[in-house]
Scaffold this motif. Structure first.
Motif, PDB file in Angstrom:
ATOM      1  N   SER A  63       0.810  -1.209   0.000  1.00  0.00           N
ATOM      2  CA  SER A  63       0.000   0.000   0.000  1.00  0.00           C
ATOM      3  C   SER A  63       0.847   1.264   0.000  1.00  0.00           C
ATOM      4  N   LEU A  64       2.165   1.117   0.126  1.00  0.00           N
ATOM      5  CA  LEU A  64       3.070   2.236  -0.059  1.00  0.00           C
ATOM      6  C   LEU A  64       3.553   2.257  -1.502  1.00  0.00           C
ATOM      7  N   LEU A  65       3.769   3.449  -2.037  1.00  0.00           N
ATOM      8  CA  LEU A  65       4.482   3.555  -3.309  1.00  0.00           C
ATOM      9  C   LEU A  65       5.943   3.273  -2.998  1.00  0.00           C
ATOM     10  N   LYS A  66       6.397   2.082  -3.353  1.00  0.00           N
ATOM     11  CA  LYS A  66       7.734   1.636  -2.972  1.00  0.00           C
ATOM     12  C   LYS A  66       8.651   1.722  -4.174  1.00  0.00           C
ATOM     13  N   ILE A  67       9.527   2.703  -4.174  1.00  0.00           N
ATOM     14  CA  ILE A  67      10.416   2.924  -5.315  1.00  0.00           C
ATOM     15  C   ILE A  67      11.810   3.284  -4.842  1.00  0.00           C
ATOM     16  N   LEU A  68      12.773   3.130  -5.741  1.00  0.00           N
ATOM     17  CA  LEU A  68      14.103   3.685  -5.560  1.00  0.00           C
ATOM     18  C   LEU A  68      14.169   5.042  -6.247  1.00  0.00           C
ATOM     19  N   MET A  69      14.904   5.957  -5.665  1.00  0.00           N
ATOM     20  CA  MET A  69      15.147   7.205  -6.365  1.00  0.00           C
ATOM     21  C   MET A  69      16.027   6.952  -7.578  1.00  0.00           C
ATOM     22  N   THR A  70      16.987   6.048  -7.417  1.00  0.00           N
ATOM     23  CA  THR A  70      17.843   5.634  -8.526  1.00  0.00           C
ATOM     24  C   THR A  70      18.341   4.230  -8.262  1.00  0.00           C
ATOM     25  N   ASN A  71      18.599   3.478  -9.326  1.00  0.00           N
ATOM     26  CA  ASN A  71      19.265   2.181  -9.167  1.00  0.00           C
ATOM     27  C   ASN A  71      20.705   2.242  -9.655  1.00  0.00           C
ATOM     28  N   HIS A  72      21.188   3.440  -9.976  1.00  0.00           N
ATOM     29  CA  HIS A  72      22.623   3.634 -10.129  1.00  0.00           C
ATOM     30  C   HIS A  72      23.258   3.443  -8.764  1.00  0.00           C
ATOM     31  N   CYS A  73      24.399   2.796  -8.699  1.00  0.00           N
ATOM     32  CA  CYS A  73      25.021   2.594  -7.393  1.00  0.00           C
ATOM     33  C   CYS A  73      26.540   2.550  -7.539  1.00  0.00           C
ATOM     34  N   ALA A  74      27.192   3.313  -6.691  1.00  0.00           N
ATOM     35  CA  ALA A  74      28.655   3.332  -6.688  1.00  0.00           C
ATOM     36  C   ALA A  74      29.224   2.149  -5.921  1.00  0.00           C
ATOM     37  N   TYR A  75      28.377   1.450  -5.155  1.00  0.00           N
ATOM     38  CA  TYR A  75      28.829   0.314  -4.365  1.00  0.00           C
ATOM     39  C   TYR A  75      28.695  -0.979  -5.161  1.00  0.00           C
ATOM     40  N   ASP A  76      29.470  -1.981  -4.742  1.00  0.00           N
ATOM     41  CA  ASP A  76      29.463  -3.258  -5.449  1.00  0.00           C
ATOM     42  C   ASP A  76      29.145  -4.391  -4.476  1.00  0.00           C
ATOM     43  N   CYS A  77      28.031  -4.258  -3.754  1.00  0.00           N
ATOM     44  CA  CYS A  77      27.591  -5.300  -2.822  1.00  0.00           C
ATOM     45  C   CYS A  77      27.218  -6.548  -3.613  1.00  0.00           C
ATOM     46  N   LYS A  78      27.806  -7.666  -3.266  1.00  0.00           N
ATOM     47  CA  LYS A  78      27.686  -8.862  -4.090  1.00  0.00           C
ATOM     48  C   LYS A  78      26.277  -9.436  -4.122  1.00  0.00           C
ATOM     49  N   TYR A  79      25.467  -9.166  -3.100  1.00  0.00           N
ATOM     50  CA  TYR A  79      24.126  -9.739  -3.031  1.00  0.00           C
ATOM     51  C   TYR A  79      23.077  -8.877  -3.734  1.00  0.00           C
ATOM     52  N   CYS A  80      23.449  -7.685  -4.186  1.00  0.00           N
ATOM     53  CA  CYS A  80      22.465  -6.713  -4.684  1.00  0.00           C
ATOM     54  C   CYS A  80      22.360  -6.753  -6.203  1.00  0.00           C
ATOM     55  N   ILE A  81      21.135  -6.740  -6.725  1.00  0.00           N
ATOM     56  CA  ILE A  81      20.918  -6.731  -8.164  1.00  0.00           C
ATOM     57  C   ILE A  81      21.385  -5.418  -8.785  1.00  0.00           C
ATOM     58  N   ASN A  82      21.428  -4.349  -7.978  1.00  0.00           N
ATOM     59  CA  ASN A  82      21.816  -3.033  -8.497  1.00  0.00           C
ATOM     60  C   ASN A  82      23.287  -2.725  -8.294  1.00  0.00           C
ATOM     61  N   ARG A  83      24.090  -3.727  -7.944  1.00  0.00           N
ATOM     62  CA  ARG A  83      25.525  -3.505  -7.721  1.00  0.00           C
ATOM     63  C   ARG A  83      26.157  -2.880  -8.957  1.00  0.00           C
ATOM     64  N   SER A  84      27.226  -2.147  -8.745  1.00  0.00           N
ATOM     65  CA  SER A  84      27.840  -1.401  -9.840  1.00  0.00           C
ATOM     66  C   SER A  84      28.345  -2.311 -10.953  1.00  0.00           C
ATOM     67  N   GLY A  85      28.682  -3.554 -10.630  1.00  0.00           N
ATOM     68  CA  GLY A  85      29.206  -4.463 -11.636  1.00  0.00           C
ATOM     69  C   GLY A  85      28.157  -5.148 -12.487  1.00  0.00           C
ATOM     70  N   ASN A  86      26.880  -4.962 -12.188  1.00  0.00           N
ATOM     71  CA  ASN A  86      25.818  -5.628 -12.944  1.00  0.00           C
ATOM     72  C   ASN A  86      25.394  -4.803 -14.156  1.00  0.00           C
ATOM     73  N   ASP A  87      25.077  -5.490 -15.218  1.00  0.00           N
ATOM     74  CA  ASP A  87      24.599  -4.838 -16.445  1.00  0.00           C
ATOM     75  C   ASP A  87      23.073  -4.867 -16.428  1.00  0.00           C
ATOM     76  N   VAL A  88      22.473  -3.855 -15.821  1.00  0.00           N
ATOM     77  CA  VAL A  88      21.018  -3.747 -15.752  1.00  0.00           C
ATOM     78  C   VAL A  88      20.603  -2.363 -16.243  1.00  0.00           C
ATOM     79  N   LYS A  89      19.338  -2.224 -16.580  1.00  0.00           N
ATOM     80  CA  LYS A  89      18.827  -0.906 -16.973  1.00  0.00           C
ATOM     81  C   LYS A  89      18.911   0.035 -15.777  1.00  0.00           C
ATOM     82  N   ARG A  90      19.448   1.217 -16.022  1.00  0.00           N
ATOM     83  CA  ARG A  90      19.606   2.198 -14.952  1.00  0.00           C
ATOM     84  C   ARG A  90      18.702   3.393 -15.211  1.00  0.00           C
ATOM     85  N   ALA A  91      18.096   3.886 -14.152  1.00  0.00           N
ATOM     86  CA  ALA A  91      17.216   5.053 -14.264  1.00  0.00           C
ATOM     87  C   ALA A  91      17.288   5.860 -12.975  1.00  0.00           C
ATOM     88  N   THR A  92      16.920   7.122 -13.068  1.00  0.00           N
ATOM     89  CA  THR A  92      16.946   8.020 -11.916  1.00  0.00           C
ATOM     90  C   THR A  92      15.746   8.948 -11.972  1.00  0.00           C
TER      91      THR A  92
END
Length: 510
Positions: A63-92
């Motif tokens: 029931s909350l609008l649950k969003i990220l402000m951006t999925n660009h990330c300078a960090y490279d956390c290995k468990y995260c889909i948005n880690r800097s090393g992943n090739d995913v669509k990025r938006a802000t």
């Protein structure tokens, strides 16, 4: 706040699809915890009874609008889909776009509040600045009075952390992993201290604001806790916890062992002592353009999230960390998120392996035992038994290991004792203690009070008699409990099924 964000060539709709999907791994199944009536000229309100009434397929509230402000990330956390090393669509999103989406979704009755998180764009301070700009616009220009939950970025400046606390209802600093060693291995850009420091500052400021208006420094808990002297929130437990921390802090200084593997592996010990214990005059840290808002600081408290199954931690470590966070930082909630294998890394469970959803479920059950039933982590688990039995809920498992305490006489047992009986919760225990003052209890009357007799009848008597003549033997009761609860059997059979968060298409959007 004049910095700019460079936007990709996406429409707002396309950004929403990307960033709403990217936010689904942030847990936000939380009630508001703050009470604020609607005001003339402003949009929305926040009720203490909670704002949640829609749930996704995995049981989490949407029931909350649950969003990220951006999925660009300078960090490279290995468990995260948005880690800097992943090739995913990025938006802000720009702050203006988030405000417009929130207001438009609210007007259409899709949501009642906003859950805002973000990847680390450039650096923590820059990212937090844009998030605060968003919240300030939403509160002032758009006059949004509804519930806002914001996840802060560890490492951002104190001024921005203060601004977020004054603008949001609930504030979160994600712990992510329960040990320093796991953070070093899976999130090399993060440290335990960078996470615990803002937690301590937020907790201290919330306490100062509560005391200034005549309330207790501690967040409100279940009223039943006042009858539980052994609860982790009791004055006795809090004092023992502080004494333990002070003693460990002194020993660590004498032995110069702050960075040893033993002391850095678990935040309930010396690392918990190193956060700032006071944050004087925090209101002076807020931006000057917020001085007229006259808002409380994070009235719904703070929370955190831990990922389950990404590292090799045991349930005992997770539960000890949870208890330490409740006692040391007065957190309102600790959330657990079963790790979903997304990245191909040798340090992580491989893609294709099922997420530990049943393990997450058992940890949530144990979390309720800590918060409402007067249990402590060391009672539920130990070094010799570090993980929960997936076939039994934690309360039944504890009772079976302490059969010498049962059966309990329902007509004479104390409220605290009744709470430890499987099948009896805070409401039914309260009803029992009230009703027995006016008459005799029967098993039929207990059922009407909400007692789950299919579990409780092994552990209680009424008038000195059992409901059935059953032996008080661990092996026998275990077999009966495992096969009696068809809901638990269904959960076990479907624990490895995949699931997904509700999409915008489920609402007819896109």
């Amino acid at each position: 706040m004049t910095t700019t964000i460079v936007n990709e060539n996406y429409t707002t709709q396309e950004k929403l699809q990307i960033l709403a999907d990217a936010a689904k791994y942030d847990v936000a199944c939380t009630s508001s915890g703050s009470s604020r009536r609607g005001k003339k000229g402003e949009l929305g309100n926040a009720e203490a009874c909670g704002i949640c009434h829609s749930f996704a397929a995995d049981g989490r509230c949407i029931s909350l609008l649950k969003i990220l402000m951006t999925n660009h990330c300078a960090y490279d956390c290995k468990y995260c889909i948005n880690r800097s090393g992943n090739d995913v669509k990025r938006a802000t999103f720009t702050p203006q776009e988030i405000c417009e989406l929130t207001v438009e979704f609210y007007k259409r009755n899709y949501i009642e509040g906003l859950f805002l998180s973000s990847g680390v764009l450039r650096n923590p301070t820059y990212t937090m600045e844009k998030m605060c700009e968003t919240l300030l616009l939403l509160r002032t220009k758009y006059h949004f009075n509804g519930y806002i939950h914001v996840k802060t970025i560890p490492g951002a400046s104190d001024e921005l952390l203060a601004a977020a606390g004054y603008l949001a209802d609930r504030i979160s600093v994600n712990l992510e992993l329960p040990t320093e060693a796991a953070l070093r291995s899976l999130a090399p850009n993060k440290t335990m201290q960078n996470i615990l420091n803002p937690m301590g500052k937020v907790q201290s400021t919330i306490a100062s604001h509560r005391m200034a208006i005549g309330k207790s420094a501690y967040m409100e808990r279940s009223r039943g806790n006042q009858f539980l002297n052994h609860s982790i929130f009791s004055d006795n437990s809090k004092n023992k916890f502080k004494e333990k921390l002070n003693a460990q802090n002194t020993d660590a200084r004498l032995n110069d062992s702050f960075h040893s593997e033993k002391t850095s592996s678990f935040p309930s010990e010396n690392n918990l002592c190193k956060h700032a214990l006071t944050w004087e005059n925090a209101c002076q840290l807020a931006p000057l353009d917020m001085s007229d808002l006259r808002r409380s600081f994070a009235p719904a408290g703070q929370s955190t999230q831990m990922i389950i199954g990404a590292a090799g931690e045991s349930d005992y470590t997770l539960l000890q960390t949870t208890q330490a966070l409740y006692q040391g930082f007065d957190l309102k909630r600790v959330f657990y998120s079963a790790y979903i294998p997304l990245n191909d890394d040798t340090n992580l469970p491989q893609p294709g392996t099922p997420p530990p959803l049943l393990r997450e479920h058992r940890l949530y059950q144990a979390d309720w035992l800590l918060r409402f039933y007067g249990f402590q982590a060391t009672e539920l688990l130990s070094e010799s038994q570090p993980n929960f039995n997936e076939l039994l809920d934690p309360k039944c498992d504890w009772a079976l290991r302490h059969l010498e305490l049962f059966p309990v006489e329902a007509e004479t047992a104390s409220y605290a004792t009744l709470l430890r009986v499987p099948g009896i919760g805070p409401k039914s225990a309260s009803r029992i203690t009230y009703a027995r003052r006016y008459g005799r209890l029967t098993f039929e009357s207990l059922k009407k009070m909400g007692v789950v007799l299919k579990r409780a009848h092994y552990f209680i008597t009424c008038g000195g008699k059992q409901m059935y003549h059953t032996p008080i033997e661990e092996a026998y009761i275990t077999r009966q409990l495992i096969h009696a609860d068809t809901k638990d059997l269904w959960k076990m059979q479907h624990a490895n099924e995949t699931y997904s968060q509700m999409t915008l298409a489920d609402f007819g959007i896109g």
